[in-house]
Motif scaffolding. Sequence first.
Motif, PDB file in Angstrom:
ATOM      1  N   PRO A   1       3.457 -20.739  14.751  1.00  6.69           N
ATOM      2  CA  PRO A   1       3.435 -20.538  13.302  1.00  6.69           C
ATOM      3  C   PRO A   1       2.325 -19.572  12.893  1.00  6.69           C
ATOM      4  O   PRO A   1       1.392 -19.317  13.671  1.00  6.69           O
ATOM      5  N   PRO A   2       2.391 -19.009  11.690  1.00  5.84           N
ATOM      6  CA  PRO A   2       1.356 -18.053  11.243  1.00  5.84           C
ATOM      7  C   PRO A   2      -0.052 -18.621  11.329  1.00  5.84           C
ATOM      8  O   PRO A   2      -0.999 -17.896  11.676  1.00  5.84           O
ATOM      9  N   GLU A   3      -0.220 -19.903  11.023  1.00  6.47           N
ATOM     10  CA  GLU A   3      -1.548 -20.516  11.050  1.00  6.47           C
ATOM     11  C   GLU A   3      -2.204 -20.424  12.423  1.00  6.47           C
ATOM     12  O   GLU A   3      -3.428 -20.416  12.534  1.00  6.47           O
ATOM     13  N   TYR A   4      -1.377 -20.366  13.482  1.00  7.34           N
ATOM     14  CA  TYR A   4      -1.914 -20.274  14.845  1.00  7.34           C
ATOM     15  C   TYR A   4      -2.767 -19.024  15.015  1.00  7.34           C
ATOM     16  O   TYR A   4      -3.704 -19.012  15.828  1.00  7.34           O
ATOM     17  N   PHE A   5      -2.463 -17.972  14.247  1.00  6.25           N
ATOM     18  CA  PHE A   5      -3.150 -16.685  14.384  1.00  6.25           C
ATOM     19  C   PHE A   5      -4.198 -16.442  13.293  1.00  6.25           C
ATOM     20  O   PHE A   5      -4.879 -15.422  13.327  1.00  6.25           O
ATOM     21  N   GLN A   6      -4.329 -17.355  12.371  1.00  6.93           N
ATOM     22  CA  GLN A   6      -5.259 -17.158  11.269  1.00  6.93           C
ATOM     23  C   GLN A   6      -6.646 -17.680  11.643  1.00  6.93           C
ATOM     24  O   GLN A   6      -6.775 -18.782  12.196  1.00  6.93           O
TER      25      GLN A   6
ATOM     26  N   LYS B   1       6.037 -23.007   4.791  1.00  4.56           N
ATOM     27  CA  LYS B   1       5.566 -22.239   3.634  1.00  4.56           C
ATOM     28  C   LYS B   1       5.827 -22.978   2.330  1.00  4.56           C
ATOM     29  O   LYS B   1       5.051 -22.859   1.374  1.00  4.56           O
ATOM     30  N   SER B   2       6.905 -23.738   2.265  1.00  7.42           N
ATOM     31  CA  SER B   2       7.232 -24.470   1.041  1.00  7.42           C
ATOM     32  C   SER B   2       6.542 -25.833   0.980  1.00  7.42           C
ATOM     33  O   SER B   2       6.736 -26.587   0.028  1.00  7.42           O
ATOM     34  N   GLY B   3       5.760 -26.157   2.007  1.00  4.75           N
ATOM     35  CA  GLY B   3       5.026 -27.412   2.016  1.00  4.75           C
ATOM     36  C   GLY B   3       5.837 -28.618   2.417  1.00  4.75           C
ATOM     37  O   GLY B   3       5.371 -29.754   2.285  1.00  4.75           O
ATOM     38  N   ARG B   4       7.053 -28.410   2.921  1.00  8.54           N
ATOM     39  CA  ARG B   4       7.904 -29.539   3.302  1.00  8.54           C
ATOM     40  C   ARG B   4       7.694 -29.980   4.746  1.00  8.54           C
ATOM     41  O   ARG B   4       8.204 -31.029   5.162  1.00  8.54           O
ATOM     42  N   MET B   5       6.949 -29.206   5.531  1.00 11.49           N
ATOM     43  CA  MET B   5       6.685 -29.563   6.919  1.00 11.49           C
ATOM     44  C   MET B   5       5.353 -28.960   7.331  1.00 11.49           C
ATOM     45  O   MET B   5       5.001 -27.853   6.898  1.00 11.49           O
ATOM     46  N   GLN B   6       4.601 -29.669   8.133  1.00  6.83           N
ATOM     47  CA  GLN B   6       3.361 -29.112   8.643  1.00  6.83           C
ATOM     48  C   GLN B   6       3.665 -28.008   9.658  1.00  6.83           C
ATOM     49  O   GLN B   6       4.715 -28.013  10.300  1.00  6.83           O
ATOM     50  N   PRO B   7       2.779 -27.024   9.817  1.00 10.20           N
ATOM     51  CA  PRO B   7       2.996 -25.987  10.842  1.00 10.20           C
ATOM     52  C   PRO B   7       3.140 -26.622  12.221  1.00 10.20           C
ATOM     53  O   PRO B   7       2.373 -27.514  12.589  1.00 10.20           O
ATOM     54  N   MET B   8       4.127 -26.152  12.979  1.00  8.95           N
ATOM     55  CA  MET B   8       4.460 -26.800  14.245  1.00  8.95           C
ATOM     56  C   MET B   8       4.885 -25.754  15.267  1.00  8.95           C
ATOM     57  O   MET B   8       5.548 -24.766  14.937  1.00  8.95           O
TER      58      MET B   8
END
Length: 372
Positions: A137-142, A181-188
């Motif tokens: 997910p994008p968060e992995y690279f942030q 992105k819509s907040g319906r699932m945590q980054p996975m």
Amino acid sequence: MGLTSGKVLALAVVFAVLLFVGTVWLWPRLARRSVRAVAGRVGLLLATQLALFAAVGLAANQAFGFYAGWADLFGRETGQGVVVDHAEGRDGPLRVTGTRQVKAPGGARPETGGQIQKVEIVGRTSRIATPAYVYLPPEYFQPRYRTRTFPAAVVLTGYPGTAEALVDKLNYPSTALDLAKSGRMQPMILVMLRPTVAPPRDTECVDIPGGPQTESFFARDLPDAVLTHYRVGREPGSWGIIGNSTGGYCALKLALHHPGTYAAGAGLSAYYEAPVDPTTGDLFQGDEELENRADLRWYLEHAPAPGTSLLVTSSRSGESNYKDTLEFIEAVKATGRTRISSIILERGGHNFNTWRREIPSALQWIGGRLNG
């Protein structure tokens, strides 16, 4: 030109159309009762039908991802399988061989769209080698998440299936991105592959006596390999598994047999006991205990109930597993410990369109049961 090439499909369609037009055009000339005229009519009709069948088959294969190439179609695929004395190399049991972007707005940059990595995985104990795709997910690279670990879900196709279909046809990465992105699932993190890790044999995720140790690969080797390379949570409850058809059966079985590894398992259009047919060969080699363990309803009745969560899907019209799914739900409820949820559609066949309707809710369900 490969089996899944658009050019091959276009040529097959053009050839079928030309044969049809030629048949109509030449039919008056072949209306006589001579042997040559009759043979000509038979030949044109046969050629037209074969061309039409080929075009429809190629289109269906592109839509559903049954076979990845010509060798796969004719049972001559030799690129992967069970590996004996295979060196793991400098990168350990997992090696990245390529990357691609997620088909979504902003997908060109990993920090905004995440990234799909193509990998080769070698099991340390099972010695099984298989390709896979890993969605990060994008968060992995942030930078602000650089020390964070992420939950992971193994995603399995049906049989024969291809890992590419999980990316391009069932849209798992883009769906996971949209949900997060819509907040319906945590980054996975998603680890996408087919259960057929010893092609062309359908091993049904069974440790076959004297054969591929497929269950051990998915229960131990695969998570261990991913943990060596990616920031995945190590605590209990960090892993889930989801699949369709054969992959759905495998997901449910692995969650039941190995709750310490998989805290949640989702079976889309799954069945509940391993079939034995020409594609599987003799899975159990006369081992009655092994055969019983592969029957999920038998396992629920005779083994200690595992503390895991299960999700099953079916449809009232179009799926052959509807009755079996209702019986499985009751069997799980009777354990008093294993948790069960379901998605039941009014109508939907055993196909990609049905699974695309179920995947967003199934991913959201599985993400809600894993530790971040």
